[in-house]
Design an enzyme around this catalytic site. Structure first.
Site, PDB file in Angstrom:
ATOM      1  N   LYS A 187     -49.775  16.372  25.766  1.00 28.28           N
ATOM      2  CA  LYS A 187     -48.406  16.800  25.469  1.00 28.28           C
ATOM      3  C   LYS A 187     -48.484  17.988  24.513  1.00 28.28           C
ATOM      4  CE  LYS A 187     -46.170  13.338  23.490  1.00 28.28           C
ATOM      5  NZ  LYS A 187     -45.015  14.127  23.564  1.00 28.28           N
ATOM      6  N   ILE A 193     -36.782  16.147  25.635  1.00 27.12           N
ATOM      7  CA  ILE A 193     -37.507  15.325  24.664  1.00 27.12           C
ATOM      8  C   ILE A 193     -37.598  16.039  23.328  1.00 27.12           C
ATOM      9  CG2 ILE A 193     -39.683  14.100  24.233  1.00 27.12           C
ATOM     10  CD1 ILE A 193     -38.127  13.100  26.726  1.00 27.12           C
ATOM     11  N   CYS A 206     -40.456  27.859  24.603  1.00 27.99           N
ATOM     12  CA  CYS A 206     -39.857  27.442  23.336  1.00 27.99           C
ATOM     13  C   CYS A 206     -39.092  28.626  22.768  1.00 27.99           C
ATOM     14  CB  CYS A 206     -40.926  27.057  22.314  1.00 27.99           C
ATOM     15  SG  CYS A 206     -42.231  26.033  22.961  1.00 27.99           S
ATOM     16  N   LEU A 220     -40.139  18.152  22.394  1.00 24.80           N
ATOM     17  CA  LEU A 220     -41.527  18.315  21.950  1.00 24.80           C
ATOM     18  C   LEU A 220     -41.929  17.320  20.870  1.00 24.80           C
ATOM     19  CD1 LEU A 220     -41.783  22.237  21.791  1.00 24.80           C
ATOM     20  CD2 LEU A 220     -42.409  20.721  23.688  1.00 24.80           C
ATOM     21  N   GLY A 230     -44.980  21.371  39.764  1.00 30.25           N
ATOM     22  CA  GLY A 230     -43.568  21.275  40.121  1.00 30.25           C
ATOM     23  C   GLY A 230     -43.325  20.304  41.256  1.00 30.25           C
ATOM     24  N   GLY A 288     -39.608  16.912  39.024  1.00 30.21           N
ATOM     25  CA  GLY A 288     -39.675  15.973  40.143  1.00 30.21           C
ATOM     26  C   GLY A 288     -39.612  16.690  41.481  1.00 30.21           C
ATOM     27  N   GLY A 333     -46.926  15.761  37.352  1.00 27.50           N
ATOM     28  CA  GLY A 333     -45.990  15.562  36.242  1.00 27.50           C
ATOM     29  C   GLY A 333     -45.185  14.297  36.379  1.00 27.50           C
ATOM     30  N   THR A 334     -43.945  14.477  36.829  1.00 25.90           N
ATOM     31  CA  THR A 334     -42.994  13.365  36.906  1.00 25.90           C
ATOM     32  C   THR A 334     -43.537  12.188  37.716  1.00 25.90           C
ATOM     33  OG1 THR A 334     -41.240  14.982  36.666  1.00 25.90           O
ATOM     34  CG2 THR A 334     -40.589  12.843  37.513  1.00 25.90           C
ATOM     35  N   ASN A 392     -34.900  16.100  31.496  1.00 24.04           N
ATOM     36  CA  ASN A 392     -35.372  15.637  30.202  1.00 24.04           C
ATOM     37  C   ASN A 392     -35.095  16.667  29.133  1.00 24.04           C
ATOM     38  OD1 ASN A 392     -37.909  16.884  28.791  1.00 24.04           O
ATOM     39  ND2 ASN A 392     -38.280  17.122  30.987  1.00 24.04           N
TER      40      ASN A 392
END
Lengths: 305, 256
Positions: free
Chosen positions: A46, A72, A131, A74, A244, A218, A266-267, A70
């Site tokens: 992460k 989150i 970011c 970071l 992706g 997703g 990923g997802t 999402n």
């Protein structure tokens, strides 16, 4: 014996093309009891930041058709605690570990990179440039070729390790960003990060995630990711890592044909923690059926329409 | 140790309004799962991706019990599955209730009974006296099944048991409860907030089991964050899937 290994250049060879996408696999030690590492070519941590981050207020996620949103924020323990608590796990893992780095100022990326570049277990860095840059009015590093180029150049000067820049799709012209990464010394590009998205609860009339707009991931974004990958592959010579919506072995083949030397899962790690195992089985079968000895032969072999 | 299981449905029965009791063979979990823990059910649905987390509601003859309410697309789908349908599950996940030596008081709101039914079962096995209060809107909403014995019942419209909610009943019993006692609670968030407030006021320990949308159930996505109290007004979060679902009520900041 089918050879699934892939070569990202500069000595970075993975036993197979499967990596974990940052933020979908924690630090890696959360599910060490599920034996998923055997089927991965490596893992991407992460995003690690200079200071610990608590993350965004809830709700942070919501399910959307064939995907999820999402925000989150970071959430992570910060680079110092990361170094204190996670190193023994990575050392015994015997897998390529790619550390993802994020920051809100160039100085933060630099400080994190400097603390990690001497660590022998770090195979590569992946730079999260999605970011907001507080020094440039909050525009994301990855949205302006000049800002991105400056960041990449500074990081390049500080490390001999493999340097991957993770591109955001939320731009008008991803190729200009990809070229900026290439010209300023990146060793590879990974794409795409999440796509802007939102969802609304019609009964409460509130957004379904606290930050209103979040990142969509997703299978819903797979065609978007492939299109970006194809565009970038046409324009740059750097090795590419496709990300992706990849959820099965056929998706991996698609991304590799489109130009990806490796991919990040990923997802899918959320809704099918055993995906890597199933994908490896598919890749072997595909190669056998297609009479392919080395999977990496198919990279970029997309034919004209 | 978490395990994946392919488990054929042994029973999937309507026991109250929109509320079902699912029985799954789960020999591998009987000896390892503890009250408060949950399992993920994976539906392999291309549109609705997330696995769904369900508290373990107890065990009967090497079968795991899951109590669930039909609220959305996947629980509606689950409610239609016939006996014999194989379900992929992963568990046990999350933490569990920490049972101390105090007299146990179990407060269950509706389908929030699930983890408390399991706790109640363990307490009964240990022959420990306890009080279980189960509340719902009406008699038709009370998720009663054999394994929970004879709980104290309360309904909002008075159609069965006492009239009122779980907190009303608890407040009424409070003077006569053996002390010290510990409250274990699961149910609507308003009920949990109320019991935590009461516990702060009257200084008794309370553990609550929370429900949140989860993408993974494993601590990977950090999506199911819940706000906790911090010393210095900074933001602090814990994950319901990994740090919970059971929390000491005093550490939570559920109001924001």
């Amino acid at each position: 014996m089918i050879d699934l290994s892939v070569d990202l250049g500069k000595g970075l060879v993975l036993s197979n093309p499967l990596l974990t996408a940052s933020g979908t696999f924690g630090y890696g030690d959360e599910i060490s009891d599920l034996n998923v590492f055997d089927y991965l070519g490596g893992l991407v941590t992460k995003s690690i930041t200079l200071m610990p981050r608590a993350g965004n207020p809830p709700p942070r996620i919501t399910e959307t058709p064939a995907g999820m949103l999402n925000s989150i924020g970071l959430a992570n323990i910060g680079v110092d605690a990361f170094l204190e608590s996670k190193v023994p796990f990575y050392r015994q893992l015997n897998k390529k570990v790619i550390v993802n780095i994020a920051g809100s100022k160039p100085e933060e990326y630099i400080a994190v990179l400097e603390k990690l570049t001497t660590q022998d277990w770090v195979a590569a860095f992946e730079i999260n440039v999605s970011c907001p840059n507080v020094k440039e009015g909050g525009i994301e590093f990855g949205k302006d070729p000049v800002v991105l180029g400056n960041l990449v150049r500074q990081l390049r000067a500080l490390t001999g390790k493999f340097l991957i820049i993770k591109l955001t799709p939320n731009v008008t012209d991803i190729v200009s960003l990809a070229l900026s990464g290439q010209e300023n010394g990146a060793d590879a590009l990974s794409l795409i990060n999440t796509v802007y998205g939102a969802a609304i609860d019609i009964y409460t009339r509130r957004p379904k995630i606290h930050t209103v707009i979040g990142g969509l991931s997703g299978p819903a974004i797979k065609p978007i990711a492939l299109a970006h990958l194809i565009k970038v592959h046409r324009a740059v010579s750097l090795p590419l890592i496709g990300i992706g919506g990849i959820s099965n072995g056929a998706d991996v083949i698609e991304f590799m044909l489109a130009g990806a030397s490796a991919v990040e899962l990923g997802t899918v790690n959320f809704y099918n923690p055993l995906a890597a195992r199933e994908i490896v089985a598919f890749l072997i079968k595909y190669c056998e059926d297609q009479k392919i000895k080395c999977l990496r032969e198919i990279v970029g072999q997309l034919q004209s329409a | 140790m978490k395990v994946f299981l392919n488990s054929p449905i042994a029973e999937n029965r309507l026991i109250a309004r929109d509320t079902f009791l699912l029985r799954l063979p789960a020999l591998e979990l009987t000896s390892v799962a503890r009250p408060g823990q949950f399992v993920n059910l994976y539906f392999n649905n291309p549109v609705h991706l997330f696995p769904r987390p369900f508290s373990i509601a107890g065990f009967e003859d090497d079968h795991m019990l899951i109590l669930y309410k039909r609220v959305g697309k996947m629980t509606s789908y689950l409610s239609t599955l016939p006996i014999g349908t194989s379900l992929l599950l992963l568990g046990p996940l999350g933490n569990s209730f920490v049972v101390d030596r105090n007299y146990p008081v179990l407060l269950a709101g509706g389908v929030g009974l699930a983890p408390l039914a399991f706790l109640n079962q363990i307490l009964n096995q240990e022959e420990r006296p306890s009080t279980l209060i189960l509340g719902a809107r009406t008699a038709e909403d009370l998720p009663l099944f054999s394994a929970i014995g004879e709980p104290e019942l309360v309904t909002e419209n008075g159609s069965r048991g006492m009239t009122g909610n779980v907190l009303d009943y608890f407040s009424q019993l409070y003077p006569n409860l053996p002390k010290p006692f510990t409250v274990y609670a699961c149910g609507p968030e308003a009920m949990l907030r109320a019991i935590i407030q009461m516990a702060q006021h009257l200084s008794f320990p309370v553990q609550v089991s929370l429900e949140r949308v989860m993408a993974c159930g494993l601590g990977l996505c950090q999506g199911c964050a819940v706000k906790i109290k911090t010393d210095n007004n900074t933001s602090g979060y814990k994950l319901v899937c990994k740090d919970g679902p059971v929390f000491n009520g005093m550490e939570l900041s559920l109001n924001d």
